[in-house]
Design an enzyme around this catalytic site. Structure first.
Site, PDB file in Angstrom:
ATOM      1  N   GLY A 238      39.885  42.994  39.945  1.00 35.55           N
ATOM      2  CA  GLY A 238      40.411  44.338  39.776  1.00 35.55           C
ATOM      3  C   GLY A 238      41.464  44.653  40.822  1.00 35.55           C
ATOM      4  N   SER A 239      41.586  45.935  41.176  1.00 37.08           N
ATOM      5  CA  SER A 239      42.693  46.392  42.030  1.00 37.08           C
ATOM      6  C   SER A 239      42.693  45.804  43.422  1.00 37.08           C
ATOM      7  CB  SER A 239      42.664  47.922  42.121  1.00 37.08           C
ATOM      8  OG  SER A 239      42.887  48.502  40.848  1.00 37.08           O
ATOM      9  N   VAL A 240      41.571  45.231  43.856  1.00 41.95           N
ATOM     10  CA  VAL A 240      41.540  44.633  45.185  1.00 41.95           C
ATOM     11  C   VAL A 240      42.555  43.503  45.290  1.00 41.95           C
ATOM     12  CG1 VAL A 240      39.808  42.841  44.767  1.00 41.95           C
ATOM     13  CG2 VAL A 240      39.896  43.983  46.994  1.00 41.95           C
TER      14      VAL A 240
END
Length: 700
Positions: free
Chosen positions: A407-409
């Protein structure tokens, strides 16, 4: 009349044959006359001895035939014997020689001591303790006891009735064993054999218990069953202290005490996912014990000796002596105190959030050494493993074996790329719409909004998918693919642990139209918790990616240091670009009462320290539809502490949490990062950070 071809008449031939027979008869008569003359000269009466009777020609032929027959038979028998001897010597000889050698040869193994595993401070994680296994040969023991001899009965009496050995043995009716009938002797013998079996089965747990040891797992009935088994070797009890084993064998001579090493794991489940375990035969089975078995195990010693048929060593036959070489002792990079804290914090977070599983990795920012690597559901090797497996626990290490969509990490990869290539600055203002279309794929932000003037720092601080893709388009597919490779995605990290997953990253030639719309925002690829930590370690270390390591040092049995291969290093971005990226991602943890300049990970902020990191929420694939789920997520957070002088990198993954890690509303892993990082900063007395200037996330 036709005559034979040699021209001689039949009468002529017959005449010659008669002449030959007369000549033979005359020769024999002359021999008899000489024999009579010899007897006369010696004064022997002529009537004594065999009276010469001339042998007729027909008798002479029969004797020759008998002699020829006997000779033929003798030759045949001799031939058979010679053939048999040759067959035994040439055909059977090697096998018989081998069997004879095996029957008299004994090979003794001197087990090597397995090396110790410690943490970076010398705390023991695994070590070997000497013990004994109580064993017996049921078939041999019963055979010896049933020989029906006084000796056998007296041997039995040494264990069943040592006070009365001299007068042993009588049956109930008072009939002495020596005067008993064969049937009575057999009855006595069988009864004494039975008594001995029962005595052994009873005395073993009694002796062990008398030393204050737990005998709940030692059952007399099971020992008795093994004593009556039809086998040559049975293990009655394992893991017996050497002193106790000696006492048992002294009292019960039929029982032997075999050498056994016990592998101890003093910390139970703490770090077990890393350390692993050995099998019953002493080989590495899980974790570090398995991947480094050859390093830890050493080499067993051996010696060979010939034994007599009575089991006695034949003097002078000891040979082929090879001394045992103990295994190496290994110091891991783990910090046991930190590992304990992280593992316990994960279990609490799992319970409070309702997550299925959780994992965390802590790296040294400068060296990439693994300081902690924890998972929930780690098994305790000192307890009933079968029961724990039924409860869902395992020896597995999901931090390196179970990849997930980050995801956004993972947006920090896009950020580092555009900063390195000079395509943006943290302060640049982008007009970010609520959605973007790329290759026919429409991507939206997680919240509804119109065009917003986010800075580049604000794009990542607010975790805007649209703004991230706008920047990724500047970078281009080819460059972005290069950065994925440089950061180590889709590759093994090289950690010295087994079963590591490389994750999943589609090759550039396999990218479809929508691939580039997914990868920059952390979708369409899978990484492990260790790989996620490695991305942030790269930027915390001035842009240099170092292969993570779990071995700090190793020494052999003589104390000599065993050189370890240097980890590979890759300069991914420049130190300046790395510092700018790390500093920019402080926006994620920044707070603002108005919310305008506030990031998505304020729960990770630590008073007095600059913290850089990124939140992540990755949709899982719905197995029923094959599409992304709107209710099942991986929740991630990775961060650097402190951001102004990086010391630690912490990466966290929660699998399908229902709440926050402390039971609060929302789904975030940031507070767990804060707990771990705060513990580290306080424990190591890390100096406070300078108060930074606020970061602008949204232009006014």
């Amino acid at each position: 009349m036709t005559f034979p071809s040699d021209g001689r008449s039949r009468n002529q031939r017959a005449g010659r044959e008669d002449t030959s027979r007369r000549s033979a008869y005359q020769d024999e008569s002359r021999r008899a006359a000489r024999e009579r003359e010899l007897k006369r000269r010696k004064g022997i009466p002529e009537s004594q001895g065999t009276t010469f009777r001339p042998t007729s020609p027909s008798q002479t032929g029969a004797q020759k035939r008998r002699v020829n027959a006997v000779t033929l038979i003798a030759l045949v028998v001799a031939g058979v014997l010679i053939f048999r001897l040759g067959w035994v010597q040439i055909i059977w000889g090697p096998e018989l020689s081998l069997n004879a050698s095996e029957q008299r040869t004994r090979v003794y193994v001197d087990p090597a001591r397995r090396g110790t595993i410690t943490d970076r401070e010398g705390n023991q994680l695994a070590y070997t303790m000497q013990a004994r296994s109580l064993t017996v040969s049921p078939n041999v023991m019963r055979a010896e006891l049933r020989t029906g001899t006084d000796l056998a009965l007296r041997l039995a009496a040494e264990e069943t009735d040592p006070a009365n050995v001299a007068s042993y043995v009588t049956i109930e009716e008072g009939v002495a064993y020596d005067r008993a009938s064969g049937e009575e002797k057999e009855t006595i013998l069988n009864e004494k054999v039975k008594e001995r079996m029962e005595n052994i089965a009873t005395r073993i747990p009694e002796i062990i218990k008398s030393h204050g040891k737990d005998v709940s797992d030692i059952r007399s009935s099971e020992i008795l069953e093994k004593l009556n088994a039809e086998s040559q070797y049975e293990v009655l009890v394992r893991n017996v202290d050497p002193d106790i084993a000696t006492e048992i064998t002294d009292e019960l001579p039929s029982v032997a005490a075999d050498h056994q090493d016990i592998r101890e794991y003093p910390n139970g489940a703490i770090g077990e996912n890393i350390v692993g375990r050995i099998s019953m035969d002493g080989n590495g089975q899980f974790g570090f014990e398995a991947s480094n078995d050859s390093l830890l195990a050493g080499n067993n010693g051996r010696s060979t000796q010939d034994m007599s048929i009575l089991g006695q060593a034949i003097p002078g036959t000891l040979r082929d002596q090879i001394p045992a070489v103990d295994g190496a002792s290994v110091e891991l990079t783990l910090d046991l105190d930190l590992q304990t804290y992280v593992q316990q914090a994960l279990e609490q977070a799992k319970a409070a959030s309702g997550a299925d599983d959780a994992s965390a990795v802590v790296l040294d920012a400068k060296t990439a050494e693994v300081l902690a690597m924890a998972n929930t559901g780690t098994i305790n090797p000192n307890e009933d493993t079968a029961k724990q497996i039924e409860e869902g626990k395992s020896f597995d290490n999901p931090s390196i074996t179970h990849p997930f969509e980050p995801g956004s990490v993972a947006k920090i990869i896009t950020a580092a790329g555009v900063i390195q290539e000079g395509l943006t600055t943290p302060e640049e203002v982008l007009q970010v719409p609520g959605s973007i279309e790329m290759a026919g794929v429409t991507v939206k932000d997680a919240w509804e909004h119109g065009v917003v003037p986010y800075t580049t720092a604000g794009v990542f601080g607010k975790s805007s998918n649209v703004g991230t893709l706008m920047l990724a388009e500047r970078l281009g597919e080819d460059k972005f693919a290069q950065y994925l490779d440089l950061f180590g995605l889709g590759q093994s990290t090289g950690i010295e642990l087994p079963s590591e997953s490389e994750g999943l990253l589609p090759a550039p030639e396999q990218w479809s139209g929508g691939t580039f719309a997914n990868l920059p925002i952390g979708q369409g690829m899978s990484i492990t918790t260790l790989q996620m930590a490695g991305i942030y370690q790269t930027l915390a270390n001035g842009g240099e990616r170092i292969e993570p390591r779990i071995i700090k040092s190793a020494t052999d049995a003589d104390g000599a240091v065993i050189e370890q291969a240097e980890p590979d290093k890759v300069q991914v971005v420049s130190p300046e670009a790395a510092k700018m990226t790390v500093d920019m991602f402080r926006a994620v943890t920044q707070s603002d009462p108005t919310g305008v300049q506030q990031g998505t990970g304020t729960g990770a902020a630590i008073d007095g320290y600059q913290i850089s990191g990124k939140t992540g929420t990755a949709q899982k694939i719905d197995e029923n539809t094959g599409a992304y789920s709107n209710s099942e997520y991986w929740i991630t957070f990775a961060g650097i502490a402190p951001a102004d002088d990086p010391r630690f990198v912490v990466a966290i993954m929660l699998d399908e949490p229902e709440r926050g890690v402390h039971g609060e509303g929302g789904q975030t892993a940031a507070p767990l990062f804060k707990d771990i990082a705060t513990w580290l900063l306080n424990r190591d007395n890390i100096p406070l950070s300078e108060v930074p200037e606020p970061i602008v996330l949204q232009a006014q």
